[in-house]
Design an enzyme around this catalytic site. Structure first.
Site, short mmCIF file in Angstrom:
data_model
loop_
_atom_site.label_atom_id
_atom_site.label_comp_id
_atom_site.label_asym_id
_atom_site.label_seq_id
_atom_site.Cartn_x
_atom_site.Cartn_y
_atom_site.Cartn_z
N GLU A 16 88.30 101.26 42.84
CA GLU A 16 88.54 100.86 41.91
C GLU A 16 90.21 101.31 42.35
O GLU A 16 91.11 100.31 41.40
CB GLU A 16 87.75 101.97 41.48
N ASP B 162 91.58 107.84 31.29
CA ASP B 162 91.95 108.37 32.19
C ASP B 162 93.75 108.39 31.63
O ASP B 162 93.78 109.92 32.26
CB ASP B 162 91.39 107.81 33.37
N GLU C 279 85.45 114.60 39.46
CA GLU C 279 85.39 113.11 37.72
C GLU C 279 84.01 113.57 37.25
O GLU C 279 83.99 113.48 35.53
CB GLU C 279 84.90 111.18 38.71
C1 BGC Z 1 86.09 104.33 35.85
C2 BGC Z 1 86.93 106.05 35.01
C3 BGC Z 1 86.85 105.05 33.43
C4 BGC Z 1 85.48 104.62 33.69
C5 BGC Z 1 84.91 104.36 32.38
C6 BGC Z 1 85.27 104.46 35.71
O1 BGC Z 1 84.28 103.64 36.97
O2 BGC Z 1 86.81 105.80 37.19
O3 BGC Z 1 87.31 107.06 35.45
O4 BGC Z 1 87.53 105.26 32.76
O5 BGC Z 1 84.87 104.00 34.92
O6 BGC Z 1 84.40 104.49 31.98
#
Ligand code: BGC
Length: 872
Positions: free
Chosen positions: A460, A467, A731
């Site tokens: 990602e 975030d 996370e």
């Molecule tokens: C990310 C997040 C993001 C989210 C959306 C994830 O895969 O790492 O932090 O905001 O997807 O729900």
């Protein structure tokens, strides 16, 4: 009295800026208290002599206390012009001399680049092999000054006579490439010599055409194009006033570099046996390249990504399976620099991971990101390797191949980050909280890699909008984050869809047509946060259209214009109240979250319109906000003050955003406290509620419950992670479960800063440092609680350092603060301590607090401990 820290566009002596009227700031340093600037005088000159008649700008004495955001308004500046500047001030308590001389230099203003885009003509077997482009040049003299202007499609590393030109890593950085691309300017005077010189630039796929984003929506490769290319211009100036310009054109040569594979997610393969040693004449030619997209080429406005630290591994582990794993003791972002000696063709192969599971190396949570480094030795003495166009998020490194015995001293952890100034400091009596704060700062550094990312390790590393907004205020307490976010916000506006929809990620490589509340709200929250911390009206003005488009988008989305109850929502992402049941979206009703955030964004739009003097919009959006509030109460709040969903987040949002009628605030707060206590102070909020819950408790009479929530060591909670050995923020609240097992390898990062937003509460509530107006006037309203014996901290503002500290002793409490020159603060102490001060201090009584007006200086107040009850 002195003027210090002269900055131009937030930077010290920047070169290559293309802002026609750059802004200045300075700080005043003085031993005396209560300093307020009364006038300033700036002089700008073409040289260091500041000859009166030849000045580019002399402001004379301007009556104002402003010492930042002062725009250059002198003679029009031209491309590449260098300007020396200095400032002096008159204050209420004396006059400064002129400061030391500072400098800024223009890049390309209305001037075209003289060269062409060029690309290699070598036929590569694989797409991610990196070409090297070279040019031999002959200089007629030793230059007295020289600049290299350079950018690329893809990422570049540039050398002159084997000296690295760019300290910036992954330059030219990641922007919405279809709209704009940054160039960098480097001082290369000391690298160029009279006679023969060789320029060599290696190009990598980077974000431009390497894998980035997800498989769906068109595949993760070639997001912006399918060819890496270079554009550069070097100007060498000689003592006699002549100059020589070298540009990229079809006379350059190219070759295959030793980087035989490179990708942001997957890592790098480097074969030292093919390091280019061919004769210049034997090299392949280059082609002129015409980029498909029309984009602007713009000067870099924020510090690039740099090496900010080097750390040594703490241990070489041999696992039960016999694997060799290095532990760096810290979840870090960057790579490993490794040395070895061996034969030609011997290999070093490293894999990167964040955790050990059952004492074994684990990296399933990297998902499709290979996160590997492969080096092939050429067999000539000690060879040292590090990757060029990639980075890893890791604490552990599995050494799968290494020639000879592994010596821990041959490995170094190279830590990289966008090189902004960190000056936030927080310490208290609880070591676990101190560790938490350290983890938060590591989280910021690791996720500030040119753009604000969600995580730095798996497939990602994207500019997820929620975030970013969740962490923005914390980031501004920790560091000078303004130009970093300024760059990102430009991309947010570029990538926003014509209907106002804000993409999930910025720069938008996901290209989903959906959005979500709390994600898209980055459009309003981040610019307004920057205004509060830095009083940057220019950013606010530029973003205003995007902010308004976002609010209008929501207004058109819902079934009615004041209720957002349609479409997809991530909702209170990863909240612990809904998790484990059916969903990762939390248990708070999604229409409630969406409508509350809609209201919040609308109020921020109103505040911004007020700052910018857009009176019609103030009235229009005030009215909209009022109607959203009515809808919110009608839909989600009972007459008795209970809120749908009955979750920590539902109550938190309603109270924090002032969505409730006065009569319901108390009931709602009690209900929230009840929920919190029922969970024994475990936090169950997700991305949306977490930044606010502790504020709501502290600011509504339940400060001690906020402290208990911070200090709770059970899962879910901040200190639970610390107890489980976290060195960054996870996370998920329970990325590792209490039994040490992992909670899903699919979506589980150990360096995700969103929940680190609690640092905002540490600064704003525990220490009480509250931004407004860029801190020229501000409040310090510390809320001590005996659950901590002391707390102290500091932040650097554009005016200087603010400090706040308190200590609870057996019989007294002492509060100490430092207020920078040219600012004033209101210090809030509990009203009950008034009796301790008698007539020694001037104060006002405001809403149950004692308010002391303070000018610049250091102060300390001690009052009796028996008043402690008033602190709860
Ligand atoms: C990310 C997040 C993001 C989210 C959306 C994830 O895969 O790492 O932090 O905001 O997807 O729900």
């Amino acid at each position: 009295m002195k003027c210090i820290k002269l900055k131009c566009e937030y930077q010290t002596n920047p070169i290559g800026i293309d802002v026609k009227n750059p802004r200045f700031s300075w700080q005043i340093e003085s031993e005396k208290q209560n300093i307020i600037q009364e006038t300033y005088r700036i002089q700008c000159s073409n040289n260091k002599t500041f000859e009166e008649k030849k000045l580019l700008w002399d402001t004379g004495f301007v009556s104002t206390n402003n010492s930042n955001q002062i725009e250059y308004k002198g003679r029009e500046l031209s491309s590449f012009q260098g300007v020396y500047w200095r400032v002096m001030v008159e204050t209420n308590r004396g006059v400064s001399a002129f400061s030391e001389i500072a400098y800024f230099e223009m890049g390309f203003l209305d001037t075209e680049w003289l060269g062409n885009w060029i690309t290699s003509d070598v036929k590569f077997q694989a797409k991610d092999q990196c070409p090297i482009l070279k040019k031999n040049i002959y200089l007629t003299d030793t230059p007295v000054s020289a600049r290299m202007y350079i950018t690329s499609l893809g990422v570049y590393e540039s050398e002159i006579n084997s000296n690295k030109v760019n300290q910036d890593i992954l330059a030219p950085g990641w922007t919405s490439y279809n709209n704009h691309l940054q160039y960098q300017t480097y001082d290369v005077k000391d690298m160029l010599v009279k006679g023969e010189n060789t320029i060599a630039v290696t190009l990598g796929s980077g974000w431009y055409m390497g894998k980035i984003g997800f498989e769906k929506h068109g595949g993760p490769e070639n997001r912006y194009g399918d060819t890496v290319a270079l554009l550069a211009q070097i100007e060498a100036k000689y003592a006699d006033g002549q100059s020589q310009i070298i540009v990229t054109d079809d006379s350059w040569k190219s070759d295959q570099s030793a980087i035989i594979f490179s990708g942001i997610y997957d890592g790098e393969h480097y074969d030292a046996r093919i390091e280019s040693s061919k004769n210049y004449d034997e090299l392949a030619s280059v082609k002129i390249y015409e980029p498909e997209n029309q984009f602007d080429i713009v000067g870099q406005i924020t510090p690039g990504v740099r090496v900010i630290d080097t750390i040594k591994p703490v241990e070489l582990i041999t696992t039960p399976n016999g694997d060799k794993v290095l532990d760096f003791g810290q979840n870090m972002v960057g790579w490993v620099k490794v040395s070895a000696q061996g034969n030609a063709g011997d290999e070093i192969y490293l894999k990167h991971g964040e955790i050990m599971l059952d004492n074994e190396f684990y990296n399933v949570n990297m998902r499709s990101a290979k996160t590997e480094a492969l080096y092939i030795l050429k067999g000539e003495g000690i060879e040292t390797f590090e990757p060029h166009f990639t980075f890893f998020g890791f604490r552990y490194v599995k050494i799968e191949k290494y020639p000879g015995d592994i010596d821990i001293n041959q490995f170094k952890g190279i830590v990289i980050s966008s090189d902004i100034e960190y000056s936030g400091m927080f310490k208290c009596s609880n070591e676990k909280v101190n560790k938490l704060y350290e983890n938060i700062v590591w989280g910021q550094k690791g996720n500030f890699v040119d753009i604000p990312t969600d995580c730095p390790q798996r497939d990602e590393r994207l500019g997820w909008t929620a975030d970013t907004q969740v962490f923005a205020a914390t980031a501004c307490y920790n560091a000078m984050s303004v130009s970093f976010y300024d760059k990102w916000l430009k991309d947010l506006a570029f990538d926003q869809l014509p209907n106002g929809c804000v993409p999930f990620v910025v720069p938008d490589v996901v290209r989903d047509s959906r959005t979500s509340s709390a994600w898209g709200d980055a459009a309003t929250i981040v610019p307004y946060t920057l205004y509060r911390f830095y009083k940057d009206k220019k950013i606010l003005e530029r973003q205003y259209h995007s902010m308004k488009k976002w609010v209008e988008y929501i207004r058109a989305e819902g079934e009615t214009e004041t209720l957002w109850n349609t479409g997809f929502q991530f909702n209170d992402w990863l909240a612990k109240d809904g998790y484990g049941l059916t969903t990762m979206h939390g248990a708070t009703p999604k229409d409630l979250v969406a409508t509350a955030m809609f209201y919040y964004s609308t109020t921020l739009l109103v505040k911004s319109a007020q700052v910018l003097g857009y009176t019609e919009d103030v009235a229009k959006y005030n009215n909209l906000a009022e109607r959203i509030k009515q809808t919110f109460n009608y839909e989600f709040v009972t007459k008795a003050g209970r809120i749908s969903g009955e979750t920590q987040t539902a109550y938190t949002l309603a109270i924090q955003f002032n969505l409730l009628d006065d009569k319901n605030i108390e009931v709602a707060t009690k209900q929230l406290v009840e929920l919190v206590r029922r969970e024994e102070h475990r936090i169950t909020t997700g991305f949306v509620g977490t930044p606010y819950i502790a504020h709501v408790l502290s600011n509504n009479g339940y400060n001690e419950d906020a402290y208990r929530m911070l200090l709770n060591e059970e899962c879910p909670g901040w200190l639970y992670q610390v107890n489980m050995g976290a060195t960054t923020i996870w996370e998920r609240w329970d990325s590792l479960l209490p039994d040490g097992s992992i909670n899903s390898g699919r979506m589980n990062s150990f360096n995700h800063y969103a929940y680190g937003s609690i640092a905002q509460w540490l600064f704003e509530v525990v220490l009480g440092i509250t931004p407004d107006n860029g801190f020229q006037t501000f409040n310090i309203a510390p809320k001590p609680n005996p659950l901590l014996g002391f707390a102290r901290g500091a932040i650097d503002t554009l005016y200087g350092r603010i400090q706040s500290a308190w200590e609870i002793n057996e019989e007294t409490i002492t509060v100490s603060v430092s207020i920078p020159c040219n600012t004033t603060a209101k210090l809030y102490l509990p009203e009950v301590c008034q009796q301790d001060f008698k007539d020694t201090i001037q104060f006002e009584n405001v809403d149950g607090a004692l308010v002391i007006m303070l000018g610049s200086g250091n102060y300390s107040f001690t009052y009796s401990n028996k008043d402690i009850k008033a602190l709860k």
